[in-house]
Motif scaffolding. Structure first.
Motif, PDB file in Angstrom:
ATOM      1  N   ASP A   1      38.556  17.337  -6.148  1.00 37.63           N
ATOM      2  CA  ASP A   1      39.005  16.700  -4.905  1.00 37.63           C
ATOM      3  C   ASP A   1      38.534  15.246  -4.800  1.00 37.63           C
ATOM      4  O   ASP A   1      38.089  14.797  -3.738  1.00 37.63           O
ATOM      5  CB  ASP A   1      38.523  17.496  -3.683  1.00 37.63           C
ATOM      6  N   GLY A   2      38.620  14.510  -5.912  1.00 34.32           N
ATOM      7  CA  GLY A   2      38.261  13.108  -5.907  1.00 34.32           C
ATOM      8  C   GLY A   2      36.762  12.832  -5.932  1.00 34.32           C
ATOM      9  O   GLY A   2      36.335  11.696  -5.741  1.00 34.32           O
ATOM     10  N   ARG A   3      35.972  13.866  -6.160  1.00 30.74           N
ATOM     11  CA  ARG A   3      34.514  13.718  -6.235  1.00 30.74           C
ATOM     12  C   ARG A   3      34.044  14.173  -7.611  1.00 30.74           C
ATOM     13  O   ARG A   3      34.630  15.072  -8.200  1.00 30.74           O
ATOM     14  CB  ARG A   3      33.815  14.536  -5.147  1.00 30.74           C
ATOM     15  N   PHE A   4      32.953  13.559  -8.075  1.00 29.66           N
ATOM     16  CA  PHE A   4      32.407  13.870  -9.390  1.00 29.66           C
ATOM     17  C   PHE A   4      31.026  14.501  -9.238  1.00 29.66           C
ATOM     18  O   PHE A   4      30.240  14.078  -8.380  1.00 29.66           O
ATOM     19  CB  PHE A   4      32.299  12.600 -10.236  1.00 29.66           C
ATOM     20  N   LEU A   5      30.746  15.474 -10.081  1.00 31.47           N
ATOM     21  CA  LEU A   5      29.467  16.171 -10.031  1.00 31.47           C
ATOM     22  C   LEU A   5      28.412  15.374 -10.795  1.00 31.47           C
ATOM     23  O   LEU A   5      28.532  15.165 -12.002  1.00 31.47           O
ATOM     24  CB  LEU A   5      29.609  17.570 -10.637  1.00 31.47           C
ATOM     25  N   LEU A   6      27.400  14.913 -10.066  1.00 33.16           N
ATOM     26  CA  LEU A   6      26.258  14.227 -10.670  1.00 33.16           C
ATOM     27  C   LEU A   6      24.978  14.944 -10.264  1.00 33.16           C
ATOM     28  O   LEU A   6      24.926  15.593  -9.218  1.00 33.16           O
ATOM     29  CB  LEU A   6      26.168  12.771 -10.203  1.00 33.16           C
ATOM     30  N   VAL A   7      23.968  14.789 -11.095  1.00 30.42           N
ATOM     31  CA  VAL A   7      22.658  15.320 -10.746  1.00 30.42           C
ATOM     32  C   VAL A   7      21.751  14.163 -10.353  1.00 30.42           C
ATOM     33  O   VAL A   7      21.811  13.076 -10.927  1.00 30.42           O
ATOM     34  CB  VAL A   7      22.030  16.146 -11.883  1.00 30.42           C
ATOM     35  N   GLU A   8      20.954  14.418  -9.341  1.00 30.93           N
ATOM     36  CA  GLU A   8      19.906  13.508  -8.918  1.00 30.93           C
ATOM     37  C   GLU A   8      18.623  14.035  -9.556  1.00 30.93           C
ATOM     38  O   GLU A   8      18.281  15.207  -9.377  1.00 30.93           O
ATOM     39  CB  GLU A   8      19.808  13.520  -7.393  1.00 30.93           C
ATOM     40  N   GLU A   9      17.954  13.191 -10.318  1.00 28.24           N
ATOM     41  CA  GLU A   9      16.801  13.686 -11.067  1.00 28.24           C
ATOM     42  C   GLU A   9      15.622  12.725 -11.004  1.00 28.24           C
ATOM     43  O   GLU A   9      15.793  11.519 -10.891  1.00 28.24           O
ATOM     44  CB  GLU A   9      17.184  13.962 -12.517  1.00 28.24           C
ATOM     45  N   GLU A  10      14.446  13.304 -11.077  1.00 33.55           N
ATOM     46  CA  GLU A  10      13.210  12.536 -11.127  1.00 33.55           C
ATOM     47  C   GLU A  10      12.933  12.203 -12.582  1.00 33.55           C
ATOM     48  O   GLU A  10      12.910  13.084 -13.432  1.00 33.55           O
ATOM     49  CB  GLU A  10      12.050  13.354 -10.547  1.00 33.55           C
ATOM     50  N   THR A  11      12.775  10.900 -12.882  1.00 33.07           N
ATOM     51  CA  THR A  11      12.498  10.459 -14.244  1.00 33.07           C
ATOM     52  C   THR A  11      11.263   9.573 -14.234  1.00 33.07           C
ATOM     53  O   THR A  11      10.740   9.236 -13.162  1.00 33.07           O
ATOM     54  CB  THR A  11      13.682   9.657 -14.833  1.00 33.07           C
TER      55      THR A  11
ATOM     56  N   TYR B   1      11.277   6.623 -14.607  1.00 31.09           N
ATOM     57  CA  TYR B   1      11.688   5.361 -13.987  1.00 31.09           C
ATOM     58  C   TYR B   1      11.993   5.528 -12.499  1.00 31.09           C
ATOM     59  O   TYR B   1      12.503   4.623 -11.874  1.00 31.09           O
ATOM     60  CB  TYR B   1      12.925   4.804 -14.690  1.00 31.09           C
ATOM     61  N   GLY B   2      11.750   6.706 -11.965  1.00 32.62           N
ATOM     62  CA  GLY B   2      12.079   6.996 -10.577  1.00 32.62           C
ATOM     63  C   GLY B   2      13.299   7.899 -10.503  1.00 32.62           C
ATOM     64  O   GLY B   2      13.698   8.512 -11.490  1.00 32.62           O
ATOM     65  N   ILE B   3      13.912   7.965  -9.346  1.00 30.98           N
ATOM     66  CA  ILE B   3      15.076   8.829  -9.145  1.00 30.98           C
ATOM     67  C   ILE B   3      16.301   8.181  -9.765  1.00 30.98           C
ATOM     68  O   ILE B   3      16.595   7.015  -9.528  1.00 30.98           O
ATOM     69  CB  ILE B   3      15.293   9.124  -7.651  1.00 30.98           C
ATOM     70  N   CYS B   4      17.008   8.966 -10.578  1.00 30.55           N
ATOM     71  CA  CYS B   4      18.213   8.493 -11.266  1.00 30.55           C
ATOM     72  C   CYS B   4      19.349   9.471 -11.031  1.00 30.55           C
ATOM     73  O   CYS B   4      19.135  10.618 -10.643  1.00 30.55           O
ATOM     74  CB  CYS B   4      17.965   8.387 -12.768  1.00 30.55           C
ATOM     75  N   TYR B   5      20.562   9.004 -11.301  1.00 29.31           N
ATOM     76  CA  TYR B   5      21.767   9.829 -11.236  1.00 29.31           C
ATOM     77  C   TYR B   5      22.398   9.868 -12.623  1.00 29.31           C
ATOM     78  O   TYR B   5      22.441   8.874 -13.331  1.00 29.31           O
ATOM     79  CB  TYR B   5      22.762   9.255 -10.221  1.00 29.31           C
ATOM     80  N   ASN B   6      22.896  11.045 -12.966  1.00 31.73           N
ATOM     81  CA  ASN B   6      23.490  11.254 -14.279  1.00 31.73           C
ATOM     82  C   ASN B   6      24.507  12.381 -14.181  1.00 31.73           C
ATOM     83  O   ASN B   6      24.474  13.175 -13.240  1.00 31.73           O
ATOM     84  CB  ASN B   6      22.394  11.647 -15.279  1.00 31.73           C
ATOM     85  N   GLN B   7      25.385  12.451 -15.147  1.00 33.98           N
ATOM     86  CA  GLN B   7      26.189  13.651 -15.275  1.00 33.98           C
ATOM     87  C   GLN B   7      25.246  14.789 -15.662  1.00 33.98           C
ATOM     88  O   GLN B   7      24.161  14.536 -16.196  1.00 33.98           O
ATOM     89  CB  GLN B   7      27.241  13.503 -16.393  1.00 33.98           C
ATOM     90  N   PRO B   8      25.655  16.027 -15.442  1.00 38.18           N
ATOM     91  CA  PRO B   8      24.896  17.125 -16.044  1.00 38.18           C
ATOM     92  C   PRO B   8      24.887  16.878 -17.552  1.00 38.18           C
ATOM     93  O   PRO B   8      25.947  16.758 -18.170  1.00 38.18           O
ATOM     94  CB  PRO B   8      25.701  18.370 -15.678  1.00 38.18           C
ATOM     95  N   ALA B   9      23.698  16.746 -18.127  1.00 35.77           N
ATOM     96  CA  ALA B   9      23.617  16.313 -19.515  1.00 35.77           C
ATOM     97  C   ALA B   9      22.288  16.744 -20.121  1.00 35.77           C
ATOM     98  O   ALA B   9      21.326  17.022 -19.409  1.00 35.77           O
ATOM     99  CB  ALA B   9      23.750  14.787 -19.597  1.00 35.77           C
ATOM    100  N   GLY B  10      22.263  16.762 -21.440  1.00 39.93           N
ATOM    101  CA  GLY B  10      21.022  17.080 -22.123  1.00 39.93           C
ATOM    102  C   GLY B  10      21.203  17.073 -23.622  1.00 39.93           C
ATOM    103  O   GLY B  10      22.278  16.759 -24.139  1.00 39.93           O
ATOM    104  N   HIS B  11      20.157  17.456 -24.299  1.00 42.32           N
ATOM    105  CA  HIS B  11      20.112  17.389 -25.754  1.00 42.32           C
ATOM    106  C   HIS B  11      20.707  18.626 -26.417  1.00 42.32           C
ATOM    107  O   HIS B  11      20.572  19.743 -25.919  1.00 42.32           O
ATOM    108  CB  HIS B  11      18.664  17.216 -26.219  1.00 42.32           C
ATOM    109  N   LEU B  12      21.334  18.390 -27.545  1.00 44.50           N
ATOM    110  CA  LEU B  12      21.821  19.453 -28.416  1.00 44.50           C
ATOM    111  C   LEU B  12      20.609  20.134 -29.039  1.00 44.50           C
ATOM    112  O   LEU B  12      19.706  19.463 -29.542  1.00 44.50           O
ATOM    113  CB  LEU B  12      22.715  18.852 -29.501  1.00 44.50           C
ATOM    114  N   GLU B  13      20.579  21.464 -29.011  1.00 45.66           N
ATOM    115  CA  GLU B  13      19.477  22.212 -29.609  1.00 45.66           C
ATOM    116  C   GLU B  13      19.842  22.664 -31.015  1.00 45.66           C
ATOM    117  O   GLU B  13      21.030  22.785 -31.351  1.00 45.66           O
ATOM    118  CB  GLU B  13      19.115  23.406 -28.728  1.00 45.66           C
ATOM    119  N   CYS B  14      18.836  22.906 -31.824  1.00 44.41           N
ATOM    120  CA  CYS B  14      19.021  23.314 -33.213  1.00 44.41           C
ATOM    121  C   CYS B  14      19.912  24.554 -33.293  1.00 44.41           C
ATOM    122  O   CYS B  14      19.680  25.548 -32.599  1.00 44.41           O
ATOM    123  CB  CYS B  14      17.668  23.593 -33.857  1.00 44.41           C
ATOM    124  N   GLY B  15      20.969  24.486 -34.116  1.00 41.46           N
ATOM    125  CA  GLY B  15      21.863  25.613 -34.325  1.00 41.46           C
ATOM    126  C   GLY B  15      22.926  25.790 -33.253  1.00 41.46           C
ATOM    127  O   GLY B  15      23.781  26.661 -33.372  1.00 41.46           O
TER     128      GLY B  15
END
Length: 149
Positions: free
Chosen positions: A16-26, A28-42
């Protein structure tokens, strides 16, 4: 020493014209990102983006497209990221599910709200992935091949 990029996945989800972002503590302070993370082995890229989306937002992702592949060098951290961004649909929000450590909340934000928070984006890839999605960039998932169990 062998140099290797950090392989990451992200989900670009619009509703509905909105994008899913996560608010996260890093660090560097509070940041916004897509749901994201590292590829794990295998792990396959598809399995990784489904897992990361669930862990960070409590939504189950149905990946349908590859939006793009992004190479980002963070000079301050001396790290290079190779991001595979996926589009699809988010289903079955589980509000009782605990989110990953550091995740404050998941938000559905308009493009204007996202642009207003640009100084707090985790990286320039956040807005670029959304712009690519809005430009209609959608590539078939069969571009990707995973060998393994």
């Amino acid at each position: 020493m062998v140099w290797k990029p950090n392989v990451t996945v992200a989900s670009v989800l619009e509703r509905d014209g909105r994008f899913l972002l996560v608010e996260e503590e890093t660090e560097y302070g509070i940041c916004y990102n897509q749901p994201a993370g590292h590829l794990e082995c295998g792990e396959s890229l598809i399995a990784a983006v489904i897992r990361e989306t669930l862990e960070e937002t409590a939504y189950t992702l149905d990946p349908q497209y590859l939006v793009g592949i992004y190479n980002y060098r963070n000079e301050a951290r001396d790290l290079t990221y190779l991001r595979f961004a996926f589009g699809g649909e988010a289903h079955a929000d589980d509000p009782g599910r605990p989110l990953d450590k550091g995740i404050i909340a998941a938000h559905w934000l308009t493009l204007d709200e996202i642009r207003a928070r640009q100084a707090q984006h985790r990286s320039p890839m956040v807005l670029r992935c959304i712009e690519d999605w809005l430009a209609g960039r959608r590539y078939p998932l069969d571009l990707l091949t995973h060998y393994g169990s």
